[in-house]
Design a protein around this motif. Structure first.
Motif, PDB file in Angstrom:
ATOM      1  N   VAL A  78       0.849  -1.202   0.000  1.00 43.42           N
ATOM      2  CA  VAL A  78       0.000   0.000   0.000  1.00 43.42           C
ATOM      3  C   VAL A  78       0.885   1.255   0.000  1.00 43.42           C
ATOM      4  CG1 VAL A  78      -1.658   1.336   1.376  1.00 43.42           C
ATOM      5  CG2 VAL A  78      -1.990  -1.125   1.061  1.00 43.42           C
ATOM      6  N   ALA A  79       1.991   1.211   0.737  1.00 42.45           N
ATOM      7  CA  ALA A  79       2.917   2.348   0.745  1.00 42.45           C
ATOM      8  C   ALA A  79       3.532   2.558  -0.640  1.00 42.45           C
ATOM      9  CB  ALA A  79       4.021   2.140   1.785  1.00 42.45           C
ATOM     10  N   PHE A  80       3.848   1.462  -1.349  1.00 40.41           N
ATOM     11  CA  PHE A  80       4.359   1.588  -2.721  1.00 40.41           C
ATOM     12  C   PHE A  80       3.305   2.263  -3.608  1.00 40.41           C
ATOM     13  CE2 PHE A  80       7.005  -2.504  -1.971  1.00 40.41           C
ATOM     14  CZ  PHE A  80       8.022  -1.780  -1.366  1.00 40.41           C
ATOM     15  N   VAL A  81       2.050   1.861  -3.434  1.00 38.17           N
ATOM     16  CA  VAL A  81       0.965   2.491  -4.201  1.00 38.17           C
ATOM     17  C   VAL A  81       0.908   3.989  -3.873  1.00 38.17           C
ATOM     18  CG1 VAL A  81      -1.547   2.627  -4.511  1.00 38.17           C
ATOM     19  CG2 VAL A  81      -0.419   0.385  -4.438  1.00 38.17           C
ATOM     20  N   GLY A  82       0.973   4.312  -2.590  1.00 43.43           N
ATOM     21  CA  GLY A  82       0.938   5.720  -2.173  1.00 43.43           C
ATOM     22  C   GLY A  82       2.081   6.522  -2.767  1.00 43.43           C
ATOM     23  N   TYR A  83       3.277   5.945  -2.780  1.00 43.44           N
ATOM     24  CA  TYR A  83       4.428   6.627  -3.372  1.00 43.44           C
ATOM     25  C   TYR A  83       4.188   6.868  -4.864  1.00 43.44           C
ATOM     26  CZ  TYR A  83       9.295   7.759  -4.465  1.00 43.44           C
ATOM     27  OH  TYR A  83      10.441   8.396  -4.881  1.00 43.44           O
ATOM     28  N   GLY A  84       3.646   5.871  -5.536  1.00 35.32           N
ATOM     29  CA  GLY A  84       3.340   6.018  -6.964  1.00 35.32           C
ATOM     30  C   GLY A  84       2.297   7.093  -7.221  1.00 35.32           C
ATOM     31  N   VAL A  85       1.286   7.159  -6.363  1.00 37.55           N
ATOM     32  CA  VAL A  85       0.241   8.183  -6.512  1.00 37.55           C
ATOM     33  C   VAL A  85       0.836   9.582  -6.305  1.00 37.55           C
ATOM     34  CG1 VAL A  85      -1.872   9.114  -5.450  1.00 37.55           C
ATOM     35  CG2 VAL A  85      -1.684   6.656  -5.944  1.00 37.55           C
ATOM     36  N   VAL A  86       1.705   9.723  -5.306  1.00 38.39           N
ATOM     37  CA  VAL A  86       2.366  11.016  -5.078  1.00 38.39           C
ATOM     38  C   VAL A  86       3.238  11.368  -6.285  1.00 38.39           C
ATOM     39  CG1 VAL A  86       4.110  12.211  -3.670  1.00 38.39           C
ATOM     40  CG2 VAL A  86       2.282  10.909  -2.564  1.00 38.39           C
ATOM     41  N   PHE A  87       3.954  10.395  -6.788  1.00 41.39           N
ATOM     42  CA  PHE A  87       4.790  10.573  -7.977  1.00 41.39           C
ATOM     43  C   PHE A  87       3.935  11.083  -9.137  1.00 41.39           C
ATOM     44  CE2 PHE A  87       7.667   9.350 -11.326  1.00 41.39           C
ATOM     45  CZ  PHE A  87       8.908   9.147 -10.744  1.00 41.39           C
ATOM     46  N   THR A  95      13.605  12.918   1.415  1.00 37.23           N
ATOM     47  CA  THR A  95      12.263  12.984   0.825  1.00 37.23           C
ATOM     48  C   THR A  95      12.150  12.157  -0.447  1.00 37.23           C
ATOM     49  OG1 THR A  95      12.812  15.038  -0.324  1.00 37.23           O
ATOM     50  CG2 THR A  95      11.677  15.243   1.789  1.00 37.23           C
ATOM     51  N   HIS A  96      13.263  11.998  -1.173  1.00 39.25           N
ATOM     52  CA  HIS A  96      13.201  11.261  -2.435  1.00 39.25           C
ATOM     53  C   HIS A  96      13.173   9.746  -2.209  1.00 39.25           C
ATOM     54  CE1 HIS A  96      13.572  10.554  -6.679  1.00 39.25           C
ATOM     55  NE2 HIS A  96      14.670   9.857  -6.509  1.00 39.25           N
ATOM     56  N   LEU A  97      14.095   9.223  -1.415  1.00 39.50           N
ATOM     57  CA  LEU A  97      14.180   7.778  -1.219  1.00 39.50           C
ATOM     58  C   LEU A  97      13.674   7.305   0.141  1.00 39.50           C
ATOM     59  CD1 LEU A  97      17.657   7.066  -2.839  1.00 39.50           C
ATOM     60  CD2 LEU A  97      15.388   6.687  -3.811  1.00 39.50           C
ATOM     61  N   GLY A  98      13.544   8.215   1.085  1.00 41.17           N
ATOM     62  CA  GLY A  98      13.107   7.832   2.433  1.00 41.17           C
ATOM     63  C   GLY A  98      11.825   7.020   2.463  1.00 41.17           C
ATOM     64  N   PRO A  99      10.758   7.457   1.779  1.00 43.29           N
ATOM     65  CA  PRO A  99       9.514   6.675   1.818  1.00 43.29           C
ATOM     66  C   PRO A  99       9.678   5.259   1.259  1.00 43.29           C
ATOM     67  CG  PRO A  99       9.079   8.882   0.985  1.00 43.29           C
ATOM     68  CD  PRO A  99      10.568   8.739   1.074  1.00 43.29           C
ATOM     69  N   ILE A 100      10.459   5.102   0.206  1.00 46.95           N
ATOM     70  CA  ILE A 100      10.661   3.772  -0.379  1.00 46.95           C
ATOM     71  C   ILE A 100      11.498   2.906   0.548  1.00 46.95           C
ATOM     72  CG2 ILE A 100      11.873   2.555  -2.256  1.00 46.95           C
ATOM     73  CD1 ILE A 100       9.054   3.537  -2.975  1.00 46.95           C
ATOM     74  N   TYR A 101      12.549   3.501   1.157  1.00 42.12           N
ATOM     75  CA  TYR A 101      13.361   2.719   2.095  1.00 42.12           C
ATOM     76  C   TYR A 101      12.535   2.285   3.302  1.00 42.12           C
ATOM     77  CZ  TYR A 101      17.804   3.486  -0.306  1.00 42.12           C
ATOM     78  OH  TYR A 101      18.831   3.472  -1.202  1.00 42.12           O
ATOM     79  N   LEU A 102      11.689   3.168   3.805  1.00 40.45           N
ATOM     80  CA  LEU A 102      10.835   2.811   4.941  1.00 40.45           C
ATOM     81  C   LEU A 102       9.884   1.674   4.562  1.00 40.45           C
ATOM     82  CD1 LEU A 102       9.904   3.299   7.826  1.00 40.45           C
ATOM     83  CD2 LEU A 102       8.379   5.082   6.960  1.00 40.45           C
ATOM     84  N   ALA A 103       9.232   1.794   3.407  1.00 42.13           N
ATOM     85  CA  ALA A 103       8.324   0.735   2.953  1.00 42.13           C
ATOM     86  C   ALA A 103       9.086  -0.575   2.728  1.00 42.13           C
ATOM     87  CB  ALA A 103       7.612   1.161   1.672  1.00 42.13           C
ATOM     88  N   THR A 104      10.309  -0.474   2.232  1.00 43.60           N
ATOM     89  CA  THR A 104      11.115  -1.676   1.993  1.00 43.60           C
ATOM     90  C   THR A 104      11.483  -2.359   3.312  1.00 43.60           C
ATOM     91  OG1 THR A 104      11.989  -0.761  -0.059  1.00 43.60           O
ATOM     92  CG2 THR A 104      13.255  -2.536   0.958  1.00 43.60           C
ATOM     93  N   ILE A 105      11.828  -1.581   4.318  1.00 45.12           N
ATOM     94  CA  ILE A 105      12.141  -2.159   5.630  1.00 45.12           C
ATOM     95  C   ILE A 105      10.916  -2.877   6.192  1.00 45.12           C
ATOM     96  CG2 ILE A 105      12.669  -1.588   8.045  1.00 45.12           C
ATOM     97  CD1 ILE A 105      14.519   0.662   6.858  1.00 45.12           C
TER      98      ILE A 105
END
Length: 176
Positions: A33-42, A141-151
């Protein structure tokens, strides 16, 4: 050891596995869901923001407006790539969420493997480019959300793995 103790110990182990699968699959699904959210923000930033990704204000000091002034096709092409990238991030997030929620949660090894492979392939291809210093960006801000979702995803995958079983393992267990 009595039969009750052995059965109790076995039940506790199965319960712990079930709990690990439930929590692990939930974490994997939340990461999806976080990946989806990141994509929507993108995607939203492409149409309503600066025209660049999260944490990217300029491309080596050049703004979207300056690129537009040089050649409007440049920004149109960048926007096209951003929309396509966002679509694939969103699609991957949906797939990982569904695999985790329906497949991993029901202890299907194929679903766990597919979710992990999808996430690893996407991240293994996308992340290394960020270390090439091709443009300046705010790492947090650029990679933080993806790294958090990955963890969160990795923790979930580790918790869920012991409970994931292939069909042959399920059949062998039921035959005993």
């Amino acid at each position: 050891m009595s039969l009750d103790q052995a059965t109790g110990s076995r039940h506790r182990t199965e319960h712990e596995l079930d709990r690990g699968v439930r929590i692990g699959s939930l974490l994997m699904a939340l990461a999806g869901v976080a990946f989806v959210g990141y994509g929507v923000v993108f995607l939203a930033r492409t149409f309503f923001g600066t025209g660049f990704e999260l944490g990217v204000a300029t491309l080596n000091g050049v703004t979207p407006a300056e690129l537009e002034a040089i050649d409007p096709a440049i920004m149109s092409y960048i926007n096209h790539l951003h929309v396509a990238t966002a679509a694939f991030i969103i699609a991957t997030g949906i797939a990982i969420t569904a695999l985790a929620w329906y497949g991993v949660r029901s202890e299907q090894l194929w679903a766990w493997t597919t979710a992990v492979v999808a996430a690893v392939v996407g991240l293994a291809i996308a992340l290394p480019m960020h270390y090439a210093d091709l443009f300046a960006h705010d790492w947090v801000t650029h990679l933080g959300p993806i790294y958090l979702a990955t963890i969160v995803f990795v923790v979930g995958a580790v918790l869920a793995y012991p409970g994931s079983r292939s069909e042959s393992q399920i059949t062998e267990t039921e035959d005993v």
